[in-house]
Write a protein that holds these residues in place. Structure first.
Motif, PDB file in Angstrom:
ATOM      1  N   GLY A 139       3.123  -8.528  -5.596  1.00 44.24           N
ATOM      2  CA  GLY A 139       2.108  -7.965  -4.961  1.00 44.24           C
ATOM      3  C   GLY A 139       1.336  -8.854  -4.455  1.00 44.24           C
ATOM      4  N   PHE A 140       0.379  -8.291  -3.520  1.00 42.77           N
ATOM      5  CA  PHE A 140      -0.962  -9.142  -3.114  1.00 42.77           C
ATOM      6  C   PHE A 140      -2.234  -8.478  -3.503  1.00 42.77           C
ATOM      7  CE2 PHE A 140      -0.094 -12.765  -0.079  1.00 42.77           C
ATOM      8  CZ  PHE A 140       1.302 -12.759  -0.311  1.00 42.77           C
ATOM      9  N   ALA A 141      -3.240  -9.040  -3.756  1.00 38.05           N
ATOM     10  CA  ALA A 141      -4.408  -8.339  -3.886  1.00 38.05           C
ATOM     11  C   ALA A 141      -5.377  -9.023  -2.982  1.00 38.05           C
ATOM     12  CB  ALA A 141      -4.750  -8.416  -5.401  1.00 38.05           C
ATOM     13  N   ASP A 151      -5.445  -6.407 -13.293  1.00 34.73           N
ATOM     14  CA  ASP A 151      -5.499  -4.781 -13.102  1.00 34.73           C
ATOM     15  C   ASP A 151      -4.196  -4.215 -12.403  1.00 34.73           C
ATOM     16  OD1 ASP A 151      -6.542  -2.410 -13.995  1.00 34.73           O
ATOM     17  OD2 ASP A 151      -7.441  -2.338 -11.785  1.00 34.73           O
ATOM     18  N   LYS A 152      -4.095  -4.854 -11.150  1.00 36.00           N
ATOM     19  CA  LYS A 152      -3.037  -4.495 -10.126  1.00 36.00           C
ATOM     20  C   LYS A 152      -1.923  -4.739 -10.542  1.00 36.00           C
ATOM     21  CE  LYS A 152      -6.127  -4.369  -6.085  1.00 36.00           C
ATOM     22  NZ  LYS A 152      -6.894  -4.792  -5.055  1.00 36.00           N
ATOM     23  N   LEU A 153      -1.686  -6.059 -11.098  1.00 39.58           N
ATOM     24  CA  LEU A 153      -0.149  -6.392 -11.589  1.00 39.58           C
ATOM     25  C   LEU A 153       0.137  -5.457 -12.575  1.00 39.58           C
ATOM     26  CD1 LEU A 153       1.186  -9.429 -12.395  1.00 39.58           C
ATOM     27  CD2 LEU A 153       0.443  -8.890 -14.266  1.00 39.58           C
ATOM     28  N   ARG A 185      -1.113  -2.134 -13.451  1.00 45.07           N
ATOM     29  CA  ARG A 185      -1.193  -1.028 -12.945  1.00 45.07           C
ATOM     30  C   ARG A 185       0.319  -0.761 -12.000  1.00 45.07           C
ATOM     31  NH1 ARG A 185      -4.231   0.767  -9.207  1.00 45.07           N
ATOM     32  NH2 ARG A 185      -5.640  -1.033  -9.164  1.00 45.07           N
ATOM     33  N   LYS A 186       0.546  -1.657 -11.365  1.00 42.00           N
ATOM     34  CA  LYS A 186       1.916  -1.521 -10.350  1.00 42.00           C
ATOM     35  C   LYS A 186       3.059  -2.057 -10.765  1.00 42.00           C
ATOM     36  CE  LYS A 186      -1.724  -1.486  -6.584  1.00 42.00           C
ATOM     37  NZ  LYS A 186      -1.747  -1.052  -5.043  1.00 42.00           N
ATOM     38  N   ASN A 187       2.967  -2.522 -12.015  1.00 43.88           N
ATOM     39  CA  ASN A 187       4.201  -3.059 -12.732  1.00 43.88           C
ATOM     40  C   ASN A 187       4.751  -4.157 -11.938  1.00 43.88           C
ATOM     41  OD1 ASN A 187       6.206  -3.241 -14.868  1.00 43.88           O
ATOM     42  ND2 ASN A 187       7.383  -1.615 -13.799  1.00 43.88           N
ATOM     43  N   ALA A 232      -2.623   0.825   4.853  1.00 41.58           N
ATOM     44  CA  ALA A 232      -3.951   1.566   5.038  1.00 41.58           C
ATOM     45  C   ALA A 232      -3.862   2.460   3.737  1.00 41.58           C
ATOM     46  CB  ALA A 232      -3.823   2.470   6.144  1.00 41.58           C
ATOM     47  N   ASP A 233      -5.042   2.480   2.917  1.00 38.67           N
ATOM     48  CA  ASP A 233      -5.377   3.248   1.968  1.00 38.67           C
ATOM     49  C   ASP A 233      -5.535   4.668   2.026  1.00 38.67           C
ATOM     50  OD1 ASP A 233      -5.109   0.965   0.170  1.00 38.67           O
ATOM     51  OD2 ASP A 233      -7.386   0.754   0.219  1.00 38.67           O
ATOM     52  N   TYR A 234      -5.753   5.153   3.421  1.00 38.30           N
ATOM     53  CA  TYR A 234      -5.907   6.459   3.659  1.00 38.30           C
ATOM     54  C   TYR A 234      -5.564   6.577   5.117  1.00 38.30           C
ATOM     55  CZ  TYR A 234      -9.083   6.737  -0.323  1.00 38.30           C
ATOM     56  OH  TYR A 234      -9.880   6.828  -1.471  1.00 38.30           O
ATOM     57  N   LYS A 250      -5.094   9.924   0.651  1.00 38.61           N
ATOM     58  CA  LYS A 250      -4.565   8.755   0.445  1.00 38.61           C
ATOM     59  C   LYS A 250      -3.237   8.700   0.675  1.00 38.61           C
ATOM     60  CE  LYS A 250      -6.640   6.992  -4.010  1.00 38.61           C
ATOM     61  NZ  LYS A 250      -6.557   7.544  -5.422  1.00 38.61           N
ATOM     62  N   THR A 251      -2.778   7.434   1.376  1.00 33.67           N
ATOM     63  CA  THR A 251      -1.354   7.092   1.475  1.00 33.67           C
ATOM     64  C   THR A 251      -0.591   6.890   0.472  1.00 33.67           C
ATOM     65  OG1 THR A 251      -1.859   4.710   1.688  1.00 33.67           O
ATOM     66  CG2 THR A 251      -1.971   6.028   3.737  1.00 33.67           C
ATOM     67  N   PRO A 252       0.894   6.857   0.475  1.00 37.36           N
ATOM     68  CA  PRO A 252       1.543   6.502  -0.841  1.00 37.36           C
ATOM     69  C   PRO A 252       1.360   5.119  -1.009  1.00 37.36           C
ATOM     70  CG  PRO A 252       3.019   6.720   0.985  1.00 37.36           C
ATOM     71  CD  PRO A 252       1.539   7.116   1.588  1.00 37.36           C
ATOM     72  N   ASP A 253       1.208   4.863  -2.208  1.00 33.81           N
ATOM     73  CA  ASP A 253       1.121   3.321  -2.837  1.00 33.81           C
ATOM     74  C   ASP A 253       2.505   2.778  -3.065  1.00 33.81           C
ATOM     75  OD1 ASP A 253       0.968   0.981  -4.276  1.00 33.81           O
ATOM     76  OD2 ASP A 253      -0.999   1.399  -4.806  1.00 33.81           O
ATOM     77  N   ILE A 254       3.126   2.007  -1.963  1.00 37.10           N
ATOM     78  CA  ILE A 254       4.367   1.611  -1.933  1.00 37.10           C
ATOM     79  C   ILE A 254       4.660   0.629  -2.976  1.00 37.10           C
ATOM     80  CG2 ILE A 254       6.215   0.399  -0.323  1.00 37.10           C
ATOM     81  CD1 ILE A 254       4.198   1.032   2.134  1.00 37.10           C
ATOM     82  N   LEU A 255       3.711  -0.258  -3.268  1.00 35.79           N
ATOM     83  CA  LEU A 255       4.138  -1.257  -4.437  1.00 35.79           C
ATOM     84  C   LEU A 255       4.239  -0.524  -5.644  1.00 35.79           C
ATOM     85  CD1 LEU A 255       4.198  -4.420  -5.286  1.00 35.79           C
ATOM     86  CD2 LEU A 255       1.678  -4.383  -5.390  1.00 35.79           C
ATOM     87  N   ALA A 256       3.254   0.484  -6.067  1.00 40.34           N
ATOM     88  CA  ALA A 256       3.391   0.983  -7.145  1.00 40.34           C
ATOM     89  C   ALA A 256       4.651   1.970  -7.456  1.00 40.34           C
ATOM     90  CB  ALA A 256       2.221   1.968  -7.443  1.00 40.34           C
ATOM     91  N   VAL A 272       8.565  -8.549  -1.713  1.00 40.26           N
ATOM     92  CA  VAL A 272       7.202  -8.957  -1.693  1.00 40.26           C
ATOM     93  C   VAL A 272       6.454  -7.985  -0.534  1.00 40.26           C
ATOM     94  CG1 VAL A 272       5.790 -11.068  -0.797  1.00 40.26           C
ATOM     95  CG2 VAL A 272       8.206 -11.545  -1.370  1.00 40.26           C
ATOM     96  N   LYS A 273       5.500  -7.575  -1.362  1.00 43.12           N
ATOM     97  CA  LYS A 273       4.469  -6.642  -0.465  1.00 43.12           C
ATOM     98  C   LYS A 273       3.329  -7.306   0.210  1.00 43.12           C
ATOM     99  CE  LYS A 273       4.310  -3.460   0.488  1.00 43.12           C
ATOM    100  NZ  LYS A 273       3.883  -2.403   1.277  1.00 43.12           N
ATOM    101  N   ALA A 274       3.430  -7.898   1.131  1.00 41.71           N
ATOM    102  CA  ALA A 274       2.337  -8.584   1.886  1.00 41.71           C
ATOM    103  C   ALA A 274       1.550  -7.813   2.856  1.00 41.71           C
ATOM    104  CB  ALA A 274       2.854  -9.928   2.343  1.00 41.71           C
ATOM    105  N   ALA A 275       2.135  -6.547   3.116  1.00 45.04           N
ATOM    106  CA  ALA A 275       1.450  -5.544   4.231  1.00 45.04           C
ATOM    107  C   ALA A 275       0.051  -5.404   3.866  1.00 45.04           C
ATOM    108  CB  ALA A 275       2.258  -4.676   4.540  1.00 45.04           C
ATOM    109  N   ALA A 276      -0.683  -5.142   4.757  1.00 42.85           N
ATOM    110  CA  ALA A 276      -1.886  -4.616   4.670  1.00 42.85           C
ATOM    111  C   ALA A 276      -1.573  -3.102   4.858  1.00 42.85           C
ATOM    112  CB  ALA A 276      -3.112  -4.977   5.654  1.00 42.85           C
TER     113      ALA A 276
END
Ligand code: CTP
Ligand code: CA
Length: 226
Positions: A146-148, A160-162, A164-166, A102-104, A127-133, A96-100
């Protein structure tokens, strides 16, 4: 062993939850972060624990109290969180990726404290790595949640996030809605799977959302094995 009794539908399952806001260093004394309290992720970790799971909480900066009875791994940056998740990923049943996250982050991390010089200063970010992706690319048996956080077009952005991030499930919250968001004890969310909206939970304590989400995860895992 997986034939868990009513009260412990996650018995024998390994659950990883990330929570809190990542901290991205500029120099030894300065950083970029966000207002995440970690409450939602902590509530999910506690719910998973109460439903019988073996839980690891990977926590960045949180202001809420960390739970007892779960393994807690402290991390700072998105990069650290990625490593902590991936080290444990293969053994997990639910992530479960509930963390916020940072995008950058600062493009360079200075090793000595920046001095005050020019009147204007530009800080370059990358950009930071996208952990969920990354988890979505790596997943085999894991139920990935994931969270959005959205301010508009909730359903379209969540779906879209669902994709893209599988992810298997996306928990979407309108961060502008009353009773939702970062530092409050309640939240209001919609849950989406590949077929669309599967649940809508109106304003309720984050604990209750955590329990409902982890019961849903238990059902989805059981369905796969049925
Ligand atoms: N996430 C992540 N790693 C990142 C950014 C986000 O793992 N570097 C995860 C979050 O933990 C969350 C999901 O991706 O589970 C969606 O986060 P959100 O901020 O809503 O979406 P982004 O993909 O970052 O897109 P944007 O912020 O532009 O809406
Ligand atoms: Ca983001």
């Amino acid at each position: 062993a997986r034939e868990a009794a009513g009260g412990h539908p996650l018995a024998g399952r390994r659950v990883i939850v990330t929570a809190g806001g990542t901290v991205e260093r500029i120099d030894p004394v300065r950083y970029i972060t966000n207002d995440s309290s970690g409450k939602m992720g902590i509530a999910i970790a506690e719910a998973a624990r109460d439903l019988g799971a073996d839980v690891t909480l990977i926590a960045a900066r949180v202001t809420a109290e960390l739970p007892a009875g779960v393994e807690v791994v402290r991390v700072e940056s998105a990069e650290d969180m990625l490593r902590a998740v991936m080290e444990r990923f293969d053994a997990a049943d639910v992530v479960v990726k509930a963390a916020a996250v940072a995008d950058y982050r600062p493009a360079v991390r200075r090793t000595s404290k920046m001095k005050k010089k020019e009147d204007r200063l530009t800080l370059e970010l990358e950009k930071t790595p996208d952990i969920l992706a990354e988890a979505g690319r790596r997943k085999t048996k894991q139920l990935l949640i994931g969270f959005a956080a959205e301010t508009d077009d909730l359903e379209a952005n969540a779906m879209d996030k669902l994709r893209r991030k599988n992810c298997d499930l996306i928990v979407a919250n309108d961060v502008t809605a009353p009773g939702a968001g970062f530092d409050v004890d309640t939240n209001a969310v919609s849950v989406f799977d590949a077929a669309g909206r599967t649940a809508e939970w109106k304003v309720m304590p984050k604990q209750e959302i955590g329990l409902r989400l982890m019961r849903l995860a238990a059902e989805r895992l059981a369905d796969r094995e049925a």
